[in-house]
Design an enzyme around this catalytic site. Structure first.
Site, PDB file in Angstrom:
ATOM      1  N   LYS A  14      11.532 -14.323   1.101  1.00 30.34           N
ATOM      2  CA  LYS A  14      10.715 -14.398  -0.113  1.00 30.34           C
ATOM      3  C   LYS A  14      11.551 -14.060  -1.350  1.00 30.34           C
ATOM      4  CE  LYS A  14       7.486 -11.454   1.159  1.00 30.34           C
ATOM      5  NZ  LYS A  14       7.880 -11.044   2.524  1.00 30.34           N
ATOM      6  N   ARG A  89      -1.364  -8.517   0.295  1.00 25.67           N
ATOM      7  CA  ARG A  89      -1.085  -8.236   1.704  1.00 25.67           C
ATOM      8  C   ARG A  89      -2.349  -7.883   2.464  1.00 25.67           C
ATOM      9  NH1 ARG A  89       4.710  -6.540   0.519  1.00 25.67           N
ATOM     10  NH2 ARG A  89       5.653  -6.004   2.505  1.00 25.67           N
ATOM     11  N   ARG A 128      20.521  -7.483   7.033  1.00 29.64           N
ATOM     12  CA  ARG A 128      20.301  -6.955   5.691  1.00 29.64           C
ATOM     13  C   ARG A 128      20.584  -5.454   5.648  1.00 29.64           C
ATOM     14  NH1 ARG A 128      14.625  -8.390   3.008  1.00 29.64           N
ATOM     15  NH2 ARG A 128      13.777  -6.562   4.017  1.00 29.64           N
ATOM     16  N   ARG A 134      18.405  -0.474   2.555  1.00 29.89           N
ATOM     17  CA  ARG A 134      17.031  -0.174   2.168  1.00 29.89           C
ATOM     18  C   ARG A 134      16.415   0.763   3.192  1.00 29.89           C
ATOM     19  NH1 ARG A 134      14.102  -5.704   0.366  1.00 29.89           N
ATOM     20  NH2 ARG A 134      12.451  -4.748   1.565  1.00 29.89           N
ATOM     21  N   ARG A 145       6.671  -1.929   9.828  1.00 25.47           N
ATOM     22  CA  ARG A 145       6.451  -2.962   8.801  1.00 25.47           C
ATOM     23  C   ARG A 145       6.052  -4.287   9.443  1.00 25.47           C
ATOM     24  NH1 ARG A 145      11.487  -3.837   5.635  1.00 25.47           N
ATOM     25  NH2 ARG A 145      10.205  -4.786   4.035  1.00 25.47           N
TER      26      ARG A 145
HETATM   27  P1  AMP Z   1       8.452  -5.398   0.486  1.00 27.06           P
HETATM   28  O1  AMP Z   1       9.767  -5.256  -0.199  1.00 27.06           O
HETATM   29  O2  AMP Z   1       7.572  -6.423  -0.166  1.00 27.06           O
HETATM   30  O3  AMP Z   1       8.580  -5.610   1.959  1.00 27.06           O
HETATM   31  O4  AMP Z   1       7.666  -4.008   0.278  1.00 27.06           O
HETATM   32  C1  AMP Z   1       8.226  -2.768   0.670  1.00 27.06           C
HETATM   33  C2  AMP Z   1       7.102  -1.757   0.932  1.00 27.06           C
HETATM   34  O5  AMP Z   1       6.324  -1.577  -0.262  1.00 27.06           O
HETATM   35  C3  AMP Z   1       6.092  -2.168   1.988  1.00 27.06           C
HETATM   36  O6  AMP Z   1       6.553  -1.850   3.299  1.00 27.06           O
HETATM   37  C4  AMP Z   1       4.877  -1.336   1.587  1.00 27.06           C
HETATM   38  O7  AMP Z   1       5.033   0.037   1.930  1.00 27.06           O
HETATM   39  C5  AMP Z   1       4.943  -1.422   0.068  1.00 27.06           C
HETATM   40  N1  AMP Z   1       4.229  -2.601  -0.440  1.00 27.06           N
HETATM   41  C6  AMP Z   1       4.775  -3.659  -1.125  1.00 27.06           C
HETATM   42  N2  AMP Z   1       3.828  -4.547  -1.465  1.00 27.06           N
HETATM   43  C7  AMP Z   1       2.655  -4.062  -0.986  1.00 27.06           C
HETATM   44  C8  AMP Z   1       1.327  -4.529  -1.004  1.00 27.06           C
HETATM   45  N3  AMP Z   1       0.995  -5.708  -1.582  1.00 27.06           N
HETATM   46  N4  AMP Z   1       0.373  -3.766  -0.406  1.00 27.06           N
HETATM   47  C9  AMP Z   1       0.675  -2.584   0.160  1.00 27.06           C
HETATM   48  N5  AMP Z   1       1.916  -2.086   0.229  1.00 27.06           N
HETATM   49  C10 AMP Z   1       2.907  -2.809  -0.337  1.00 27.06           C
END
Ligand code: AMP
Length: 188
Positions: A14, A89, A128, A134, A145
């Site tokens: 993404k 999400r 990654r 990260r 996740r």
């Molecule tokens: P990502 O980089 O999009 O995978 O997001 C990293 C972390 O941020 C996720 O594992 C969640 O803890 C939190 N997070 C990001 N976007 C959301 C969302 N739309 N709803 C809930 N938690 C989120």
């Protein structure tokens, strides 16, 4: 300009595709993951609230996430088009997003799901981990996740599918081929 939700599991590409789409179409990019990472890095009150949750790999509660997203939308009143990355999400998040768009006399015009298998996602995140460091890519957090995606986030797909707004794009292969396939959807 139209508004796009880019959907897919962690590691689906993404972020990579978002960068290319922004360059080509000039979307305002809203990545809730990036926003949360910014808050935790800068130790803001919001960052303090979500740090533990993020580090565990769990989803941040809807109430917090939706409020943060609304704030970000309000910062960009003149945006011609938004690209939502990592949001929504959950179904309540998707419903909130529709309401926000409607309030601005707009809508979500495209929902593109990058279709990538769980196996491929695990291989990509392992790679990654060696380059990006990260905290949420560590192994036990990664399992959480991925589980969050396949137990909670996946339910957002039928929400959009039932409204005939969902397009699935095969997410494995050359970055540029995947990008061209996304562009074909947007340019139709
Ligand atoms: P990502 O980089 O999009 O995978 O997001 C990293 C972390 O941020 C996720 O594992 C969640 O803890 C939190 N997070 C990001 N976007 C959301 C969302 N739309 N709803 C809930 N938690 C989120």
């Amino acid at each position: 300009m139209k508004n796009l939700v880019l959907f897919g599991p962690p590691g689906a590409g993404k972020g990579t595709q978002s960068e290319k789409l922004i360059q080509k179409y000039g979307f305002v990019h809203i990545s809730t993951g990036d926003l949360f990472r910014w808050h935790t890095k800068n130790d803001t009150p919001l960052g303090k609230r979500v740090k533990e949750i993020m580090n565990s790999g769990a989803l941040v509660p809807d109430e917090i996430t939706i409020a943060m997203l609304k704030e970000e939308l309000d910062k960009n009143p003149n945006a011609k088009g938004f690209l939502f990355d990592g949001f929504p999400r959950t179904v309540p998040q998707a419903e909130a997003l529709d309401q926000f768009m409607k309030a601005n006399h707009s809508a979500i015009h495209f929902v593109i799901a990058l279709d990538v298998s769980e196996e491929e996602v695990r291989v990509r995140i392992a790679k990654r981990r060696t380059t990006e460091n990260r905290a949420d890519d560590e192994e036990e957090k990664l399992n959480k996740r991925i589980t969050e995606y396949f137990t909670k986030t996946i339910h957002v797909l039928p929400f959009y599918e039932s409204q005939k707004r969902l397009v699935t794009v095969h997410g494995i292969g050359e970055v540029n081929t995947i990008f061209e396939n996304i562009c074909k959807v947007l340019d139709k």
